[in-house]
Design a protein around this motif. Structure first.
Motif, PDB file in Angstrom:
ATOM      1  N   PRO A  68       0.668  -1.243  -0.002  1.00  0.00           N
ATOM      2  CA  PRO A  68      -0.102   0.026  -0.049  1.00  0.00           C
ATOM      3  C   PRO A  68       0.793   1.295   0.111  1.00  0.00           C
ATOM      4  N   VAL A  70       1.150   5.019   1.256  1.00  0.00           N
ATOM      5  CA  VAL A  70       0.761   6.015   2.314  1.00  0.00           C
ATOM      6  C   VAL A  70      -0.022   7.384   1.647  1.00  0.00           C
ATOM      7  N   GLY A  71      -1.065   7.370   2.134  1.00  0.00           N
ATOM      8  CA  GLY A  71      -1.980   8.721   1.414  1.00  0.00           C
ATOM      9  C   GLY A  71      -1.746   9.909   2.048  1.00  0.00           C
ATOM     10  N   LYS A  73      -3.401  11.734   4.266  1.00  0.00           N
ATOM     11  CA  LYS A  73      -3.650  11.818   5.903  1.00  0.00           C
ATOM     12  C   LYS A  73      -3.035  10.670   6.352  1.00  0.00           C
ATOM     13  N   GLY A  74      -2.239  10.053   5.941  1.00  0.00           N
ATOM     14  CA  GLY A  74      -1.469   8.892   6.608  1.00  0.00           C
ATOM     15  C   GLY A  74      -2.112   7.484   6.468  1.00  0.00           C
ATOM     16  N   GLN A  75      -3.236   7.563   5.687  1.00  0.00           N
ATOM     17  CA  GLN A  75      -3.635   6.165   5.625  1.00  0.00           C
ATOM     18  C   GLN A  75      -3.034   5.375   4.389  1.00  0.00           C
ATOM     19  N   ASP A  76      -3.272   3.919   4.571  1.00  0.00           N
ATOM     20  CA  ASP A  76      -2.706   3.049   3.668  1.00  0.00           C
ATOM     21  C   ASP A  76      -3.830   3.144   2.432  1.00  0.00           C
ATOM     22  N   CYS A  77      -3.118   3.349   1.376  1.00  0.00           N
ATOM     23  CA  CYS A  77      -3.969   3.073   0.086  1.00  0.00           C
ATOM     24  C   CYS A  77      -3.611   2.126  -0.906  1.00  0.00           C
ATOM     25  N   ARG A 100      -6.878   7.961  -4.513  1.00  0.00           N
ATOM     26  CA  ARG A 100      -5.883   9.290  -4.613  1.00  0.00           C
ATOM     27  C   ARG A 100      -6.353   9.733  -5.906  1.00  0.00           C
TER      28      ARG A 100
END
Length: 439
Positions: A68, A70-71, A73-77, A100
């Motif tokens: 993944p 890192v987006g 906002k810190g989220q896994d994409c 994204r």
């Protein structure tokens, strides 16, 4: 049938070694042997494990296994992979980062067709995904392509690249790694004449043999030491009955792998000896450095015979790209017609496949391109693999390539790379082109 027999014989040898490794591992792991400590059995089991794994990997296409991203906002994409163009000999893949928006950098990675799968560029893709929308040419294993699909030589390869670039549009940034560099340059020149509105914005050539004679290597010496008739007799075989491409003439991946290993035989021997030791001492693990490298390195694919032979004859022997006399479908492609595409070359000072001087020769062919749109970079201490997938790529070359893309992107607002920028002294190594010493 003679060629089918030799093709099947190589597969039988590979399969036998895989079986021997599996048998040794199974025998040495028999519970009764664990009653009394026996170092010999531990070493036999370690040899069997490494041998079975190595020979099994030679006929399996590796997975991409893209982690993944890192987006914002810190989220896994999660990253999904889908073909956007499907052709008989290769597909155009798109790597989509879920959730994204587009980054403003559309990058086409042109993977080599030189015996390995496009997954050889896995780490390159992973390093670019946080900052780019990535597309990759995914070439198919020739053994799986029916004879009815026809031939595939370097002219067909070039036209595939033309179609891929035309499909992606003029806001594309092309990065060609190693073998496809001269043909990608030719494809760009072809577009400059036939469809100038579809030309990419930038073209980055990494370690490619634009002029193989600029600085000879073992690869170029071999190409000059044999005739085309000898090469065809020694290297070309027909796919056996086991695969869909039965009867197709190919340059087998197992032969290419043998050639790769013979170039650095001592290094590979020591690597496998050390790995057997680590396995016996319980110090190895599934995803250690050795397995991570050799799982990809040993996974080989067959090349169409006409592609392999035409590459040797026209790129290495006759130097059609270097002399700017390359033809596609009977029409000469003039590299001097490229006038708007910014071009950058990247070389490694310790590259023993495409030595420094071979790739930068492209800049001398771009007679219609202003110097302001030309750039070159020589990475000190980097070998062939390092300039597109190793530490040199991650820490220095990748940021320089992204800077080059941004400088020629034509978009007012662009997402800045997340990678750490190199020191000023290091970045100054990327400079205006100079004439190769061996040219």
């Amino acid at each position: 049938m003679r060629y089918m027999a030799t093709y099947d014989m190589m597969e039988s040898i590979r399969n036998t070694n895989q079986w021997l490794g599996a048998s040794a591992l199974a025998m040495a792991s028999y519970p009764a042997f664990s009653l009394f400590p026996n170092p010999a059995m531990e070493w036999l089991a370690a040899w069997g494990e490494v041998t079975e794994r190595s020979f099994a990997r030679m006929v399996v296409k590796p997975d991409w296994n893209i982690p993944p991203v890192v987006g914002a906002k810190g989220q896994d994409c999660l990253v999904s992979i889908e073909p956007v163009m499907e052709r008989a000999f290769g597909d155009l893949l798109k790597f989509t980062v879920q959730g994204r928006e587009e980054t403003g950098r559309k990058v086409l990675l042109v993977a080599p067709m030189s015996g390995h799968y496009a997954t050889l560029l896995r780490s390159t893709v992973i390093s670019l995904l946080p900052d780019c929308d990535v597309y990759v040419t995914d070439w198919h294993n020739a053994r799986d392509i029916p004879v009815s699909a026809g031939k595939f030589d370097i002219e067909d390869y070039t036209l595939y690249l033309v179609d891929f670039m035309h499909h992606l549009g003029p806001d594309t940034h092309v990065i060609a790694v190693c073998q496809p560099a001269p043909l990608t340059l030719a494809a760009t020149a072809y577009l400059a004449e036939e469809a100038p509105e579809a030309q990419p914005r930038t073209l980055t050539l990494i370690g490619g043999p634009i002029d193989p004679d600029a600085k000879p290597t073992d690869v170029t010496d071999f190409g000059h030491s044999v005739t085309m008739g000898q090469l065809e007799q020694m290297m070309i075989q027909q796919v056996g009955f086991k695969y869909a491409g039965v009867g197709r003439k190919v340059y087998p991946g197992l032969l290419q792998l043998a050639s790769f290993i013979s170039m650095n035989n001592d290094t590979h021997r020591d690597a496998f000896t050390n790995q057997i030791t680590r396995v016996a001492q319980k110090a190895a693990h599934e995803h250690d450095k050795h397995n991570k490298f050799y799982d990809e390195y040993l996974a080989v694919m067959d090349m169409p015979a006409e592609f392999y032979l035409s590459t040797v004859q026209r790129v290495f022997k006759e130097r059609e790209i270097a002399r700017n006399v390359f033809t596609v479908a009977g029409r000469q492609v003039d590299i001097g017609k490229i006038t708007t595409v910014a071009v950058k070359t990247v070389e490694g000072s310790k590259d023993d496949i495409s030595a420094p001087g071979q790739c930068i020769a492209a800049l001398d062919l771009l007679t219609g391109l202003p110097d302001s749109k030309k750039a070159s970079h020589l990475e000190e201490g980097a070998g062939h693999y390092g300039i597109f997938a190793g530490k040199s790529w991650r820490n220095n070359i990748r940021p320089l390539v992204l800077d080059f893309i941004d400088a020629n992107n034509g978009t007012p607002e662009r997402q800045k790379p997340q990678a750490k920028r190199p020191e000023k002294a290091e970045r100054n190594k990327s400079k205006a082109p100079t004439k190769p010493a061996a040219a």
